[in-house]
Design a protein around this motif. Structure first.
Motif, mmCIF file in Angstrom:
data_model
loop_
_atom_site.group_PDB
_atom_site.id
_atom_site.type_symbol
_atom_site.label_atom_id
_atom_site.label_comp_id
_atom_site.label_asym_id
_atom_site.label_seq_id
_atom_site.Cartn_x
_atom_site.Cartn_y
_atom_site.Cartn_z
ATOM 1 N N LEU A 62 0.842 -1.204 0.000
ATOM 2 C CA LEU A 62 0.000 0.000 0.000
ATOM 3 C C LEU A 62 0.877 1.255 0.000
ATOM 4 N N TYR A 63 1.898 1.227 0.835
ATOM 5 C CA TYR A 63 2.791 2.385 0.914
ATOM 6 C C TYR A 63 3.498 2.601 -0.430
ATOM 7 N N TRP A 64 3.952 1.485 -1.015
ATOM 8 C CA TRP A 64 4.692 1.608 -2.281
ATOM 9 C C TRP A 64 3.792 2.150 -3.397
ATOM 10 N N HIS A 65 2.554 1.686 -3.437
ATOM 11 C CA HIS A 65 1.632 2.186 -4.464
ATOM 12 C C HIS A 65 1.332 3.664 -4.239
ATOM 13 N N PHE A 66 1.297 4.063 -2.983
ATOM 14 C CA PHE A 66 1.058 5.482 -2.673
ATOM 15 C C PHE A 66 2.199 6.341 -3.250
ATOM 16 N N VAL A 67 3.424 5.833 -3.110
ATOM 17 C CA VAL A 67 4.589 6.544 -3.650
ATOM 18 C C VAL A 67 4.446 6.680 -5.173
ATOM 19 N N ASP A 68 3.982 5.631 -5.817
ATOM 20 C CA ASP A 68 3.738 5.648 -7.265
ATOM 21 C C ASP A 68 2.626 6.641 -7.601
ATOM 22 N N LEU A 69 1.575 6.619 -6.790
ATOM 23 C CA LEU A 69 0.424 7.505 -6.998
ATOM 24 C C LEU A 69 0.841 8.982 -6.944
ATOM 25 N N VAL A 70 1.665 9.303 -5.973
ATOM 26 C CA VAL A 70 2.111 10.691 -5.829
ATOM 27 C C VAL A 70 2.945 11.099 -7.048
ATOM 28 N N TRP A 71 3.738 10.161 -7.545
ATOM 29 C CA TRP A 71 4.571 10.474 -8.717
ATOM 30 C C TRP A 71 3.705 10.820 -9.931
ATOM 31 N N VAL A 72 2.538 10.176 -10.049
ATOM 32 C CA VAL A 72 1.626 10.470 -11.160
ATOM 33 C C VAL A 72 1.276 11.966 -11.142
ATOM 34 N N PHE A 73 1.042 12.506 -9.945
ATOM 35 C CA PHE A 73 0.686 13.920 -9.817
ATOM 36 C C PHE A 73 1.894 14.810 -10.105
ATOM 37 N N ILE A 74 3.043 14.446 -9.547
ATOM 38 C CA ILE A 74 4.236 15.283 -9.750
ATOM 39 C C ILE A 74 4.634 15.277 -11.225
ATOM 40 N N PHE A 75 4.615 14.105 -11.829
ATOM 41 C CA PHE A 75 4.987 13.960 -13.235
ATOM 42 C C PHE A 75 4.098 14.842 -14.118
ATOM 43 N N THR A 76 2.796 14.813 -13.859
ATOM 44 C CA THR A 76 1.874 15.595 -14.699
ATOM 45 C C THR A 76 1.978 17.081 -14.393
ATOM 46 N N LEU A 77 1.853 17.416 -13.112
ATOM 47 C CA LEU A 77 1.727 18.844 -12.763
ATOM 48 C C LEU A 77 3.058 19.589 -12.861
ATOM 49 N N PHE A 78 4.152 18.914 -12.541
ATOM 50 C CA PHE A 78 5.424 19.645 -12.555
ATOM 51 C C PHE A 78 6.174 19.498 -13.884
ATOM 52 N N TYR A 79 6.222 18.291 -14.430
ATOM 53 C CA TYR A 79 7.044 18.067 -15.624
ATOM 54 C C TYR A 79 6.298 18.328 -16.930
ATOM 55 N N LEU A 80 5.007 18.047 -16.962
ATOM 56 C CA LEU A 80 4.299 18.134 -18.250
ATOM 57 C C LEU A 80 3.501 19.433 -18.419
#
Lengths: 96, 202
Positions: free
Chosen positions: B183-201
Protein backbone atom coordinates in the motif's frame (compact mmCIF):
# COMPACT_ATOMS: atom_id res chain seq x y z
CA UNK A 1 -1.96 -11.48 -11.22
CA UNK A 2 -2.98 -11.01 -14.85
CA UNK A 3 -5.13 -8.03 -13.83
CA UNK A 4 -2.08 -6.22 -12.43
CA UNK A 5 -0.13 -6.55 -15.65
CA UNK A 6 -3.13 -5.40 -17.69
CA UNK A 7 -3.30 -2.40 -15.33
CA UNK A 8 0.44 -1.83 -15.86
CA UNK A 9 -0.08 -1.82 -19.66
CA UNK A 10 -2.97 0.65 -19.36
CA UNK A 11 -0.89 2.96 -17.12
CA UNK A 12 2.00 2.88 -19.56
CA UNK A 13 -0.35 3.57 -22.47
CA UNK A 14 -1.74 6.59 -20.60
CA UNK A 15 1.79 7.83 -19.91
CA UNK A 16 2.72 7.46 -23.59
CA UNK A 17 -0.37 9.38 -24.69
CA UNK A 18 0.40 12.14 -22.16
CA UNK A 19 3.94 12.43 -23.51
CA UNK A 20 2.57 12.56 -27.04
CA UNK A 21 0.12 15.32 -26.00
CA UNK A 22 3.03 17.23 -24.49
CA UNK A 23 4.91 17.23 -27.79
CA UNK A 24 1.80 17.93 -29.90
CA UNK A 25 0.57 21.48 -30.44
CA UNK A 26 -2.77 21.42 -28.66
CA UNK A 27 -4.60 24.59 -27.51
CA UNK A 28 -3.49 25.34 -23.93
CA UNK A 29 -6.93 24.83 -22.34
CA UNK A 30 -7.47 21.51 -24.13
CA UNK A 31 -3.98 20.42 -23.13
CA UNK A 32 -4.47 21.28 -19.43
CA UNK A 33 -7.92 19.65 -19.23
CA UNK A 34 -6.64 16.53 -21.00
CA UNK A 35 -3.60 16.24 -18.74
CA UNK A 36 -5.59 16.65 -15.53
CA UNK A 37 -8.21 14.13 -16.72
CA UNK A 38 -5.48 11.63 -17.65
CA UNK A 39 -3.71 12.20 -14.32
CA UNK A 40 -6.88 11.60 -12.30
CA UNK A 41 -7.70 8.52 -14.37
CA UNK A 42 -4.22 7.09 -13.75
CA UNK A 43 -4.54 7.85 -10.02
CA UNK A 44 -7.95 6.12 -9.92
CA UNK A 45 -6.53 3.06 -11.70
CA UNK A 46 -3.64 2.81 -9.22
CA UNK A 47 -5.96 3.32 -6.24
CA UNK A 48 -8.61 0.92 -7.54
CA UNK A 49 -6.51 -1.92 -8.93
CA UNK A 50 -3.11 -1.81 -7.20
CA UNK A 51 -4.29 -0.53 -3.81
CA UNK A 52 -7.46 -2.67 -3.98
CA UNK A 53 -9.82 0.21 -3.16
CA UNK A 54 -12.15 -1.30 -5.76
CA UNK A 55 -12.62 -4.39 -3.60
CA UNK A 56 -12.40 -2.76 -0.17
CA UNK A 57 -15.54 -1.96 1.76
CA UNK A 58 -17.21 1.15 0.35
CA UNK A 59 -16.92 2.99 3.71
CA UNK A 60 -13.14 2.74 3.58
CA UNK A 61 -12.89 3.71 -0.10
CA UNK A 62 -15.19 6.72 0.39
CA UNK A 63 -13.39 7.89 3.54
CA UNK A 64 -10.05 7.85 1.74
CA UNK A 65 -11.12 9.27 -1.62
CA UNK A 66 -13.67 11.85 -0.45
CA UNK A 67 -11.40 12.91 2.44
CA UNK A 68 -8.54 13.62 0.09
CA UNK A 69 -10.64 15.21 -2.64
CA UNK A 70 -12.63 17.51 -0.34
CA UNK A 71 -9.59 18.68 1.61
CA UNK A 72 -7.58 19.15 -1.58
CA UNK A 73 -10.40 21.21 -3.09
CA UNK A 74 -10.71 23.34 0.07
CA UNK A 75 -6.96 23.96 -0.04
CA UNK A 76 -7.03 25.00 -3.68
CA UNK A 77 -10.26 26.98 -3.73
CA UNK A 78 -10.37 28.62 -0.29
CA UNK A 79 -6.98 28.74 1.40
CA UNK A 80 -4.45 29.21 -1.38
CA UNK A 81 -6.14 32.27 -2.97
CA UNK A 82 -5.85 34.06 0.38
CA UNK A 83 -2.18 33.16 0.56
CA UNK A 84 -1.74 34.54 -2.96
CA UNK A 85 -3.61 37.73 -2.00
CA UNK A 86 -1.33 38.27 1.01
CA UNK A 87 1.68 37.68 -1.24
CA UNK A 88 0.43 40.37 -3.65
CA UNK A 89 -0.34 42.80 -0.79
CA UNK A 90 3.15 42.39 0.66
CA UNK A 91 4.84 42.83 -2.70
CA UNK A 92 2.69 45.92 -3.47
CA UNK A 93 2.48 47.70 -0.10
CA UNK A 94 5.23 46.05 1.91
CA UNK A 95 8.70 47.47 2.62
CA UNK A 96 10.69 48.06 -0.55
CA UNK B 1 -34.88 2.01 18.22
CA UNK B 2 -33.81 -1.62 18.13
CA UNK B 3 -34.42 -1.64 14.40
CA UNK B 4 -32.21 1.46 13.94
CA UNK B 5 -29.46 -0.10 16.02
CA UNK B 6 -29.68 -3.29 13.97
CA UNK B 7 -29.59 -1.24 10.75
CA UNK B 8 -26.49 0.61 11.94
CA UNK B 9 -24.82 -2.66 12.85
CA UNK B 10 -25.69 -4.14 9.46
CA UNK B 11 -24.45 -1.03 7.74
CA UNK B 12 -21.08 -1.13 9.41
CA UNK B 13 -21.11 -4.86 9.93
CA UNK B 14 -17.71 -4.89 11.50
CA UNK B 15 -18.07 -4.60 15.24
CA UNK B 16 -14.57 -3.64 16.28
CA UNK B 17 -13.54 -3.58 12.62
CA UNK B 18 -15.99 -1.15 11.00
CA UNK B 19 -14.04 -0.66 7.75
CA UNK B 20 -13.59 -4.37 7.20
CA UNK B 21 -9.83 -4.03 7.48
CA UNK B 22 -7.40 -5.03 10.21
CA UNK B 23 -6.03 -2.27 12.41
CA UNK B 24 -2.57 -2.36 10.77
CA UNK B 25 -4.00 -1.90 7.30
CA UNK B 26 -6.37 0.78 8.56
CA UNK B 27 -3.52 2.67 10.20
CA UNK B 28 -1.58 2.53 6.92
CA UNK B 29 -4.61 3.94 5.12
CA UNK B 30 -4.89 6.80 7.65
CA UNK B 31 -1.20 7.47 7.23
CA UNK B 32 -1.65 7.53 3.45
CA UNK B 33 -4.53 10.01 3.77
CA UNK B 34 -2.56 12.37 6.02
CA UNK B 35 0.57 12.07 3.89
CA UNK B 36 -1.54 12.60 0.81
CA UNK B 37 -2.83 15.83 2.34
CA UNK B 38 0.73 16.97 2.89
CA UNK B 39 1.51 16.42 -0.79
CA UNK B 40 -1.78 18.09 -1.69
CA UNK B 41 -0.64 21.16 0.27
CA UNK B 42 2.68 21.20 -1.59
CA UNK B 43 1.04 20.78 -4.97
CA UNK B 44 -1.58 23.45 -4.30
CA UNK B 45 1.06 25.96 -3.20
CA UNK B 46 3.08 25.01 -6.30
CA UNK B 47 -0.01 25.63 -8.44
CA UNK B 48 -0.41 29.13 -7.03
CA UNK B 49 3.30 29.91 -7.32
CA UNK B 50 3.00 28.85 -10.93
CA UNK B 51 -0.02 31.08 -11.54
CA UNK B 52 1.72 34.05 -9.88
CA UNK B 53 5.03 33.53 -11.68
CA UNK B 54 5.89 36.05 -14.36
CA UNK B 55 8.19 33.78 -16.39
CA UNK B 56 7.95 30.05 -15.74
CA UNK B 57 10.67 28.04 -17.52
CA UNK B 58 9.79 25.64 -20.32
CA UNK B 59 10.26 22.22 -18.69
CA UNK B 60 11.27 20.60 -21.98
CA UNK B 61 14.32 22.89 -22.07
CA UNK B 62 15.33 22.18 -18.48
CA UNK B 63 14.65 18.45 -18.21
CA UNK B 64 15.00 15.55 -20.58
CA UNK B 65 11.40 14.35 -20.72
CA UNK B 66 12.53 11.02 -22.17
CA UNK B 67 14.63 10.52 -19.05
CA UNK B 68 11.68 11.40 -16.80
CA UNK B 69 9.50 9.03 -18.86
CA UNK B 70 11.95 6.20 -18.16
CA UNK B 71 11.82 7.05 -14.44
CA UNK B 72 8.02 6.89 -14.62
CA UNK B 73 8.18 3.56 -16.46
CA UNK B 74 10.45 2.13 -13.76
CA UNK B 75 8.17 3.29 -10.93
CA UNK B 76 4.96 2.04 -12.58
CA UNK B 77 6.67 -1.31 -13.27
CA UNK B 78 7.78 -1.55 -9.65
CA UNK B 79 4.18 -0.96 -8.59
CA UNK B 80 3.05 -3.84 -10.82
CA UNK B 81 5.69 -6.17 -9.34
CA UNK B 82 4.61 -5.11 -5.83
CA UNK B 83 0.97 -5.88 -6.62
CA UNK B 84 2.10 -9.27 -7.95
CA UNK B 85 4.05 -9.83 -4.72
CA UNK B 86 0.89 -9.22 -2.68
CA UNK B 87 -1.09 -11.54 -4.92
CA UNK B 88 1.43 -14.39 -4.73
CA UNK B 89 1.82 -13.91 -0.97
CA UNK B 90 -1.96 -14.26 -0.64
CA UNK B 91 -1.74 -17.53 -2.59
CA UNK B 92 0.86 -18.76 -0.12
CA UNK B 93 3.75 -18.78 -2.57
CA UNK B 94 6.37 -17.19 -0.32
CA UNK B 95 9.37 -17.64 -2.65
CA UNK B 96 7.64 -16.07 -5.64
CA UNK B 97 6.39 -13.23 -3.44
CA UNK B 98 9.95 -12.65 -2.25
CA UNK B 99 11.20 -12.52 -5.86
CA UNK B 100 8.59 -9.90 -6.69
CA UNK B 101 9.46 -7.85 -3.59
CA UNK B 102 13.13 -7.97 -4.63
CA UNK B 103 12.19 -6.84 -8.15
CA UNK B 104 10.23 -3.96 -6.61
CA UNK B 105 13.25 -3.06 -4.51
CA UNK B 106 15.42 -3.04 -7.65
CA UNK B 107 12.91 -0.79 -9.42
CA UNK B 108 12.83 1.63 -6.48
CA UNK B 109 16.62 1.73 -6.27
CA UNK B 110 16.89 2.45 -10.02
CA UNK B 111 14.32 5.23 -9.71
CA UNK B 112 16.14 6.78 -6.77
CA UNK B 113 19.49 6.53 -8.57
CA UNK B 114 18.01 8.24 -11.63
CA UNK B 115 16.58 10.98 -9.45
CA UNK B 116 19.94 11.50 -7.76
CA UNK B 117 21.55 11.82 -11.22
CA UNK B 118 18.91 14.34 -12.29
CA UNK B 119 19.55 16.41 -9.14
CA UNK B 120 23.32 16.28 -9.66
CA UNK B 121 22.92 17.37 -13.26
CA UNK B 122 20.71 20.36 -12.38
CA UNK B 123 22.90 21.41 -9.45
CA UNK B 124 25.92 21.31 -11.77
CA UNK B 125 24.04 23.71 -14.06
CA UNK B 126 23.61 26.17 -11.18
CA UNK B 127 20.17 25.25 -9.85
CA UNK B 128 19.69 25.83 -6.11
CA UNK B 129 16.73 26.07 -3.77
CA UNK B 130 16.74 29.86 -4.22
CA UNK B 131 18.57 30.21 -7.54
CA UNK B 132 17.12 29.29 -10.90
CA UNK B 133 19.28 29.86 -13.99
CA UNK B 134 16.19 29.48 -16.25
CA UNK B 135 13.86 32.11 -14.75
CA UNK B 136 11.55 32.21 -11.73
CA UNK B 137 13.31 31.08 -8.53
CA UNK B 138 10.15 29.31 -7.36
CA UNK B 139 10.71 26.78 -10.16
CA UNK B 140 13.83 25.22 -8.65
CA UNK B 141 12.50 25.67 -5.10
CA UNK B 142 9.44 23.59 -5.97
CA UNK B 143 11.48 21.16 -8.01
CA UNK B 144 13.77 20.35 -5.08
CA UNK B 145 10.90 20.41 -2.59
CA UNK B 146 8.53 18.13 -4.51
CA UNK B 147 11.03 15.67 -5.95
CA UNK B 148 13.07 15.71 -2.73
CA UNK B 149 10.08 14.97 -0.56
CA UNK B 150 8.93 12.27 -2.97
CA UNK B 151 12.46 10.84 -3.14
CA UNK B 152 12.52 10.64 0.66
CA UNK B 153 9.32 8.61 0.45
CA UNK B 154 10.91 6.30 -2.11
CA UNK B 155 13.91 5.86 0.19
CA UNK B 156 11.59 5.09 3.12
CA UNK B 157 9.75 2.65 0.87
CA UNK B 158 13.02 0.91 0.06
CA UNK B 159 13.76 0.52 3.78
CA UNK B 160 10.25 -0.85 4.41
CA UNK B 161 10.56 -3.24 1.45
CA UNK B 162 13.98 -4.44 2.61
CA UNK B 163 12.55 -5.22 6.04
CA UNK B 164 9.57 -6.93 4.38
CA UNK B 165 11.89 -9.00 2.14
CA UNK B 166 14.03 -10.10 5.09
CA UNK B 167 10.97 -10.99 7.17
CA UNK B 168 9.39 -12.75 4.20
CA UNK B 169 12.54 -14.81 3.68
CA UNK B 170 12.47 -15.77 7.36
CA UNK B 171 8.78 -16.62 7.15
CA UNK B 172 7.82 -13.98 9.73
CA UNK B 173 5.81 -11.66 7.51
CA UNK B 174 2.32 -12.75 6.55
CA UNK B 175 0.50 -11.83 3.33
CA UNK B 176 -1.10 -8.96 5.29
CA UNK B 177 2.36 -7.56 6.03
CA UNK B 178 3.26 -7.66 2.34
CA UNK B 179 -0.02 -5.96 1.47
CA UNK B 180 0.60 -3.13 3.95
CA UNK B 181 4.11 -2.54 2.58
CA UNK B 182 2.56 -2.66 -0.88
CA UNK B 183 0.00 0.00 0.00
CA UNK B 184 2.79 2.39 0.91
CA UNK B 185 4.69 1.61 -2.28
CA UNK B 186 1.63 2.19 -4.46
CA UNK B 187 1.06 5.48 -2.67
CA UNK B 188 4.59 6.54 -3.65
CA UNK B 189 3.74 5.65 -7.26
CA UNK B 190 0.42 7.51 -7.00
CA UNK B 191 2.11 10.69 -5.83
CA UNK B 192 4.57 10.47 -8.72
CA UNK B 193 1.63 10.47 -11.16
CA UNK B 194 0.69 13.92 -9.82
CA UNK B 195 4.24 15.28 -9.75
CA UNK B 196 4.99 13.96 -13.23
CA UNK B 197 1.87 15.60 -14.70
CA UNK B 198 1.73 18.84 -12.76
CA UNK B 199 5.42 19.64 -12.55
CA UNK B 200 7.04 18.07 -15.62
CA UNK B 201 4.30 18.13 -18.25
CA UNK B 202 1.92 21.04 -17.54
Amino acid sequence: MRLYWITWTILLAFTAVMLWADSATLPRTVFVVFMIAAMLTKASIIGGAFMHLRTERVELALTVVVGLLVTGTILFVLIAPDAARIHRMVSTYGPK
Amino acid sequence: MAQTTQLTLDRWNGGTCPFGAGWRKLMMWWFIVTDGLLFAGFLVSYGYARILAIRWPDQAQVFSLKYIAVMTFVLISSSATMASAVDTARQGSRKTALRFVLLTLAGGAIFLGMQAYEWTHLIAEGARLNVNPWGDAAFTAYFFLLTGFHGTHVLTGLIVLTATAVRLAQGITTADGVEIAGLYWHFVDLVWVFIFTLFYLL
